[in-house]
Design a protein around this motif. Sequence first.
Motif, PDB file in Angstrom:
ATOM      1  N   PHE A 199       0.837  -1.198   0.000  1.00  0.00           N
ATOM      2  CA  PHE A 199       0.000   0.000   0.000  1.00  0.00           C
ATOM      3  C   PHE A 199       0.873   1.248   0.000  1.00  0.00           C
ATOM      4  CE2 PHE A 199      -3.018  -3.109   1.420  1.00  0.00           C
ATOM      5  CZ  PHE A 199      -4.194  -2.703   0.823  1.00  0.00           C
ATOM      6  N   LYS A 200       1.767   1.324   0.957  1.00  0.00           N
ATOM      7  CA  LYS A 200       2.697   2.451   1.053  1.00  0.00           C
ATOM      8  C   LYS A 200       4.050   1.873   1.447  1.00  0.00           C
ATOM      9  CE  LYS A 200       3.452   6.983   2.806  1.00  0.00           C
ATOM     10  NZ  LYS A 200       2.994   8.101   3.566  1.00  0.00           N
ATOM     11  N   GLN A 201       5.022   2.035   0.592  1.00  0.00           N
ATOM     12  CA  GLN A 201       6.300   1.369   0.742  1.00  0.00           C
ATOM     13  C   GLN A 201       6.953   1.641   2.099  1.00  0.00           C
ATOM     14  OE1 GLN A 201       5.207   3.159  -1.780  1.00  0.00           O
ATOM     15  NE2 GLN A 201       5.589   2.123  -3.710  1.00  0.00           N
ATOM     16  N   THR A 202       6.917   2.867   2.554  1.00  0.00           N
ATOM     17  CA  THR A 202       7.597   3.194   3.804  1.00  0.00           C
ATOM     18  C   THR A 202       6.887   2.631   5.035  1.00  0.00           C
ATOM     19  OG1 THR A 202       6.440   5.316   3.833  1.00  0.00           O
ATOM     20  CG2 THR A 202       8.667   5.280   2.911  1.00  0.00           C
ATOM     21  N   ALA A 203       5.594   2.442   4.965  1.00  0.00           N
ATOM     22  CA  ALA A 203       4.848   1.964   6.137  1.00  0.00           C
ATOM     23  C   ALA A 203       5.366   0.605   6.594  1.00  0.00           C
ATOM     24  CB  ALA A 203       3.358   1.887   5.833  1.00  0.00           C
ATOM     25  N   GLY A 204       5.415  -0.328   5.693  1.00  0.00           N
ATOM     26  CA  GLY A 204       5.882  -1.666   6.051  1.00  0.00           C
ATOM     27  C   GLY A 204       7.357  -1.698   6.390  1.00  0.00           C
ATOM     28  N   ALA A 205       8.148  -0.903   5.684  1.00  0.00           N
ATOM     29  CA  ALA A 205       9.582  -0.869   5.950  1.00  0.00           C
ATOM     30  C   ALA A 205       9.860  -0.340   7.354  1.00  0.00           C
ATOM     31  CB  ALA A 205      10.284  -0.017   4.901  1.00  0.00           C
ATOM     32  N   PHE A 206       9.178   0.727   7.745  1.00  0.00           N
ATOM     33  CA  PHE A 206       9.392   1.274   9.081  1.00  0.00           C
ATOM     34  C   PHE A 206       8.852   0.327  10.154  1.00  0.00           C
ATOM     35  CE2 PHE A 206       9.499   5.716   7.105  1.00  0.00           C
ATOM     36  CZ  PHE A 206      10.885   5.700   7.045  1.00  0.00           C
ATOM     37  N   GLY A 207       7.746  -0.344   9.884  1.00  0.00           N
ATOM     38  CA  GLY A 207       7.241  -1.335  10.827  1.00  0.00           C
ATOM     39  C   GLY A 207       8.236  -2.459  11.030  1.00  0.00           C
ATOM     40  N   PHE A 208       8.806  -2.955   9.940  1.00  0.00           N
ATOM     41  CA  PHE A 208       9.813  -4.012  10.018  1.00  0.00           C
ATOM     42  C   PHE A 208      11.032  -3.540  10.806  1.00  0.00           C
ATOM     43  CE2 PHE A 208      13.791  -5.693   8.321  1.00  0.00           C
ATOM     44  CZ  PHE A 208      13.644  -7.027   8.647  1.00  0.00           C
ATOM     45  N   LEU A 209      11.517  -2.330  10.512  1.00  0.00           N
ATOM     46  CA  LEU A 209      12.684  -1.804  11.219  1.00  0.00           C
ATOM     47  C   LEU A 209      12.408  -1.613  12.706  1.00  0.00           C
ATOM     48  CD1 LEU A 209      14.032   0.758   8.600  1.00  0.00           C
ATOM     49  CD2 LEU A 209      15.044  -1.438   9.246  1.00  0.00           C
ATOM     50  N   ALA A 210      11.214  -1.154  13.041  1.00  0.00           N
ATOM     51  CA  ALA A 210      10.853  -0.980  14.451  1.00  0.00           C
ATOM     52  C   ALA A 210      10.831  -2.321  15.173  1.00  0.00           C
ATOM     53  CB  ALA A 210       9.497  -0.286  14.569  1.00  0.00           C
ATOM     54  N   LEU A 211      10.283  -3.343  14.544  1.00  0.00           N
ATOM     55  CA  LEU A 211      10.260  -4.669  15.163  1.00  0.00           C
ATOM     56  C   LEU A 211      11.675  -5.225  15.290  1.00  0.00           C
ATOM     57  CD1 LEU A 211       8.670  -7.005  16.359  1.00  0.00           C
ATOM     58  CD2 LEU A 211       8.418  -7.917  14.049  1.00  0.00           C
ATOM     59  N   ALA A 212      12.494  -5.050  14.262  1.00  0.00           N
ATOM     60  CA  ALA A 212      13.880  -5.520  14.321  1.00  0.00           C
ATOM     61  C   ALA A 212      14.632  -4.831  15.458  1.00  0.00           C
ATOM     62  CB  ALA A 212      14.577  -5.276  12.987  1.00  0.00           C
ATOM     63  N   LEU A 213      14.442  -3.524  15.611  1.00  0.00           N
ATOM     64  CA  LEU A 213      15.088  -2.791  16.704  1.00  0.00           C
ATOM     65  C   LEU A 213      14.598  -3.299  18.050  1.00  0.00           C
ATOM     66  CD1 LEU A 213      17.000  -0.506  17.505  1.00  0.00           C
ATOM     67  CD2 LEU A 213      15.063   1.056  17.360  1.00  0.00           C
ATOM     68  N   TYR A 214      13.320  -3.557  18.168  1.00  0.00           N
ATOM     69  CA  TYR A 214      12.762  -4.096  19.405  1.00  0.00           C
ATOM     70  C   TYR A 214      13.408  -5.444  19.734  1.00  0.00           C
ATOM     71  CZ  TYR A 214       9.646  -6.497  22.578  1.00  0.00           C
ATOM     72  OH  TYR A 214       9.155  -7.225  23.635  1.00  0.00           O
ATOM     73  N   LEU A 215      13.493  -6.319  18.733  1.00  0.00           N
ATOM     74  CA  LEU A 215      14.070  -7.637  18.971  1.00  0.00           C
ATOM     75  C   LEU A 215      15.543  -7.553  19.356  1.00  0.00           C
ATOM     76  CD1 LEU A 215      12.367  -9.652  16.096  1.00  0.00           C
ATOM     77  CD2 LEU A 215      11.943  -9.877  18.557  1.00  0.00           C
ATOM     78  N   LEU A 216      16.255  -6.589  18.810  1.00  0.00           N
ATOM     79  CA  LEU A 216      17.672  -6.423  19.132  1.00  0.00           C
ATOM     80  C   LEU A 216      17.894  -5.833  20.516  1.00  0.00           C
ATOM     81  CD1 LEU A 216      19.020  -5.105  15.723  1.00  0.00           C
ATOM     82  CD2 LEU A 216      19.464  -7.339  16.764  1.00  0.00           C
ATOM     83  N   THR A 217      16.923  -5.107  21.037  1.00  0.00           N
ATOM     84  CA  THR A 217      17.119  -4.407  22.307  1.00  0.00           C
ATOM     85  C   THR A 217      16.264  -4.945  23.444  1.00  0.00           C
ATOM     86  OG1 THR A 217      15.473  -2.738  21.722  1.00  0.00           O
ATOM     87  CG2 THR A 217      17.771  -2.279  21.134  1.00  0.00           C
ATOM     88  N   GLU A 218      15.580  -6.071  23.254  1.00  0.00           N
ATOM     89  CA  GLU A 218      14.743  -6.579  24.341  1.00  0.00           C
ATOM     90  C   GLU A 218      15.615  -6.962  25.531  1.00  0.00           C
ATOM     91  OE1 GLU A 218      12.568 -10.144  23.358  1.00  0.00           O
ATOM     92  OE2 GLU A 218      14.228 -10.889  22.194  1.00  0.00           O
ATOM     93  N   SER A 219      15.021  -7.098  26.712  1.00  0.00           N
ATOM     94  CA  SER A 219      15.779  -7.361  27.942  1.00  0.00           C
ATOM     95  C   SER A 219      16.520  -8.694  27.862  1.00  0.00           C
ATOM     96  CB  SER A 219      14.841  -7.347  29.147  1.00  0.00           C
ATOM     97  OG  SER A 219      14.021  -8.495  29.130  1.00  0.00           O
ATOM     98  N   ASP A 220      17.546  -8.842  28.704  1.00  0.00           N
ATOM     99  CA  ASP A 220      18.400 -10.036  28.680  1.00  0.00           C
ATOM    100  C   ASP A 220      17.627 -11.327  28.913  1.00  0.00           C
ATOM    101  OD1 ASP A 220      20.661  -8.622  28.127  1.00  0.00           O
ATOM    102  OD2 ASP A 220      21.244  -8.400  30.239  1.00  0.00           O
ATOM    103  N   GLY A 221      16.707 -11.321  29.868  1.00  0.00           N
ATOM    104  CA  GLY A 221      15.938 -12.535  30.148  1.00  0.00           C
ATOM    105  C   GLY A 221      15.109 -12.961  28.954  1.00  0.00           C
ATOM    106  N   GLU A 222      14.492 -11.996  28.314  1.00  0.00           N
ATOM    107  CA  GLU A 222      13.699 -12.316  27.132  1.00  0.00           C
ATOM    108  C   GLU A 222      14.592 -12.755  25.987  1.00  0.00           C
ATOM    109  OE1 GLU A 222      11.446  -8.825  26.405  1.00  0.00           O
ATOM    110  OE2 GLU A 222      10.100  -9.133  28.093  1.00  0.00           O
ATOM    111  N   GLN A 223      15.802 -12.164  25.887  1.00  0.00           N
ATOM    112  CA  GLN A 223      16.727 -12.555  24.821  1.00  0.00           C
ATOM    113  C   GLN A 223      17.160 -14.000  24.998  1.00  0.00           C
ATOM    114  OE1 GLN A 223      19.942  -9.729  24.759  1.00  0.00           O
ATOM    115  NE2 GLN A 223      19.236  -8.881  22.843  1.00  0.00           N
ATOM    116  N   ARG A 224      17.474 -14.401  26.248  1.00  0.00           N
ATOM    117  CA  ARG A 224      17.887 -15.788  26.479  1.00  0.00           C
ATOM    118  C   ARG A 224      16.772 -16.748  26.100  1.00  0.00           C
ATOM    119  NH1 ARG A 224      20.551 -13.627  30.985  1.00  0.00           N
ATOM    120  NH2 ARG A 224      18.763 -14.004  32.298  1.00  0.00           N
ATOM    121  N   GLN A 225      15.540 -16.401  26.461  1.00  0.00           N
ATOM    122  CA  GLN A 225      14.417 -17.251  26.134  1.00  0.00           C
ATOM    123  C   GLN A 225      14.246 -17.324  24.613  1.00  0.00           C
ATOM    124  OE1 GLN A 225      10.678 -15.800  27.590  1.00  0.00           O
ATOM    125  NE2 GLN A 225       9.548 -17.592  26.916  1.00  0.00           N
TER     126      GLN A 225
END
Length: 170
Positions: A137-163
């Motif tokens: 629909f809008k190229q940037t919408a999905g790209a920014f959503g993906f980047l936000a999720l990727a950043l979240y996954l990279l910065t989640e807390s240590d306990g959640e990362q181990r799991q």
Amino acid sequence: EGFLAYGSWRVANGDLPVEDFEIFYGPSIFFLGGGAFSMFGEDLAVLRMLVLTLKATACVLVYMAARRVSGRIASLGVFLLLTALWGAPFPILTTIYPSFVGTVLCLGGFLAFLALRGRLLVACAVAGLMFGFATTFKQTAGAFGFLALALYLLTESDGEQRQSSAFLNR
């Protein structure tokens, strides 16, 4: 508005975006509008009702997201504020812009991810599909959503990362 309505009308009458007419948004907005025209008739009121439905859905999703981080009163306040702002009768808010669909899909992707977090791969796949669909629909919408999720996954807390790491290494 004319560009989007005319493109939707052309799709409803058998033309294809890119092949039969030039576009600068993703093609799915024209298929969505064309489908609405095919089902309910070729009238701007059809597109306006579609926008109203998308904005109402986005308001509910914002409320659901707000409830994850705040109380009921604050979440309701955000919901009412967004409803009042998006309910204003300005032309830019009554046109079927792809960003409305992108907002719904990206918010839905994030909420689906959070609901399915116990199954990380499924959660990422569902969110990724919704972000990918938003990109049509809008190229940037999905790209920014993906980047936000990727950043979240990279910065989640240590306990959640181990799991998460243990889950992925199975």
